[in-house]
Design a protein around this motif. Structure first.
Motif, short mmCIF file in Angstrom:
data_model
loop_
_atom_site.label_atom_id
_atom_site.label_comp_id
_atom_site.label_asym_id
_atom_site.label_seq_id
_atom_site.Cartn_x
_atom_site.Cartn_y
_atom_site.Cartn_z
N LEU A 23 0.81 -1.22 0.00
CA LEU A 23 0.00 0.00 0.00
C LEU A 23 0.85 1.27 0.00
O LEU A 23 0.31 2.36 -0.16
CB LEU A 23 -0.92 0.01 1.22
CG LEU A 23 -1.88 -1.18 1.38
CD1 LEU A 23 -2.67 -1.06 2.68
CD2 LEU A 23 -2.82 -1.28 0.18
N ASN A 24 2.14 1.10 0.20
CA ASN A 24 3.07 2.24 0.23
C ASN A 24 2.72 3.23 1.33
O ASN A 24 2.84 4.45 1.16
CB ASN A 24 3.10 2.96 -1.14
CG ASN A 24 4.32 3.85 -1.28
OD1 ASN A 24 5.38 3.56 -0.74
ND2 ASN A 24 4.16 4.95 -2.00
N ILE A 25 2.30 2.72 2.48
CA ILE A 25 2.05 3.57 3.64
C ILE A 25 2.78 2.97 4.84
O ILE A 25 2.98 1.76 4.92
CB ILE A 25 0.55 3.73 3.98
CG1 ILE A 25 -0.07 2.38 4.36
CG2 ILE A 25 -0.20 4.40 2.85
CD1 ILE A 25 -1.47 2.51 4.92
N GLU A 26 3.18 3.83 5.76
CA GLU A 26 3.87 3.38 6.97
C GLU A 26 2.98 3.62 8.18
O GLU A 26 2.49 4.74 8.39
CB GLU A 26 5.20 4.11 7.14
CG GLU A 26 6.03 3.60 8.30
CD GLU A 26 7.43 4.17 8.34
OE1 GLU A 26 8.20 3.80 9.25
OE2 GLU A 26 7.77 4.99 7.45
N LEU A 27 2.75 2.59 8.96
CA LEU A 27 1.92 2.69 10.14
C LEU A 27 2.73 3.24 11.32
O LEU A 27 3.96 3.22 11.30
CB LEU A 27 1.37 1.31 10.52
CG LEU A 27 0.66 0.54 9.41
CD1 LEU A 27 0.25 -0.85 9.91
CD2 LEU A 27 -0.56 1.30 8.91
N ARG A 28 2.04 3.74 12.33
CA ARG A 28 2.70 4.21 13.54
C ARG A 28 2.33 3.30 14.71
O ARG A 28 1.17 2.95 14.89
CB ARG A 28 2.28 5.67 13.85
CG ARG A 28 2.96 6.69 12.93
CD ARG A 28 2.51 8.09 13.26
NE ARG A 28 1.18 8.35 12.72
CZ ARG A 28 0.48 9.46 12.91
NH1 ARG A 28 0.99 10.42 13.68
NH2 ARG A 28 -0.70 9.62 12.39
N ASN A 29 3.32 2.96 15.49
CA ASN A 29 3.13 2.03 16.61
C ASN A 29 2.72 2.81 17.86
O ASN A 29 3.53 3.56 18.42
CB ASN A 29 4.42 1.25 16.86
CG ASN A 29 4.21 0.06 17.77
OD1 ASN A 29 3.18 -0.06 18.44
ND2 ASN A 29 5.18 -0.82 17.82
#
Length: 269
Positions: free
Chosen positions: A200-206
């Motif tokens: 998806l070319n997105i980075e999640l935040r933890n």
């Protein structure tokens, strides 16, 4: 127009049974303990849960709020001073797939009071129904609750994919619940994040994690929120840590929050 100071969050999950509603309720208690005001909205429409966890039977609910002459103040339930809840209802099919007209009525009434709180938290139903997706798209942030189970990760990825491709939403916080260790929680986040980055070319935040805790099971049985039942429990301390992160995010992004309405499609008057 007054600048907005309320941070709105959708708390969501790809599948049911991951403990999402318990997270929402206990986050509210954790925020209250730090003198932060919040309003919880049970958006598992047609299948009420928050009132069950509290062991209460509200006189009115979201179904009543849709009636002419009923305002949000008439339906709000005070949990603690500055910590309130808007309860849902059970067994009303038309609320499960709420059309745009009903959403418009509901949120125009809600927006009149939402600005009185530091946080507005929407406890969404699980899955990718039209109602869940449209409500998730309204808030400023989305918190995806997952567990280490493969089915939870698969369903959460599917939900994130739909919101990304169909609603152009690219910012998600991930909270790992029921983790047996920090290592397992980090591995769970890393798996989901890797899939989202690759496809998806997105980075999640933890956002962090909450330990698996038997005390939580007992608190549910007693219909007493964990933060009240066992404030020193491991899971309680985890939730306090997550609440502090959300407070810090709100403080660090005050200018960004001020420039946006509480709910995107319903600007404050």
């Amino acid at each position: 127009m007054n600048q907005n100071t309320t941070l709105s969050l959708s708390i969501m999950s790809g599948k049911g049974g991951v403990g999402k509603t318990n997270i929402v309720l206990n986050l509210g208690y954790a925020l209250h303990a730090m003198d932060i005001t919040s309003m919880l909205m049970d958006c598992d429409l047609g299948l009420a849960n928050l009132d069950v966890l509290l062991g209460i039977s509200p006189d009115r609910n979201l179904h009543d709020l849709l009636q002419t002459g009923v305002d949000a103040e008439d339906v709000l339930v005070s949990i603690e001073d500055g910590f309130d809840m808007l309860p849902a209802t059970s067994g009303v099919p038309e609320l499960v797939e709420m059309d745009e007209d009903l959403q418009d009525i509901l949120f125009k009434k809600l927006i009149n009071i939402a600005g009185e709180y530091d946080f507005l938290m929407l406890d969404l139903g699980a899955g990718i129904s039209h109602t869940v997706l449209s409500l998730a798209a309204l808030t400023q942030l989305r918190v995806v609750v997952v567990t280490p189970e493969p089915t939870s990760l698969t369903d959460s990825y599917a939900m994130i994919k739909v919101l990304t491709t169909q609603h152009d939403i690219k910012d998600f916080l991930v909270l790992v619940n029921q983790a047996t260790s920090a290592k397992e929680a980090n591995q769970t986040f890393d798996r989901l994040n890797a899939a989202c980055m690759n496809f998806l070319n997105i980075e999640l935040r933890n956002l962090g994690f909450v330990h698996q805790d038997r005390t939580l099971v007992e608190s549910v049985r007693r219909q007493t929120p964990l933060m009240k039942f066992a404030p020193q429990a491991t899971a309680s301390k985890d939730i306090v840590g997550i609440a502090k992160k959300l407070i810090r995010y709100r403080e660090d992004n005050r200018e960004r929050i001020a420039g946006r309405p509480i709910l995107k499609d319903f600007p404050s008057e």
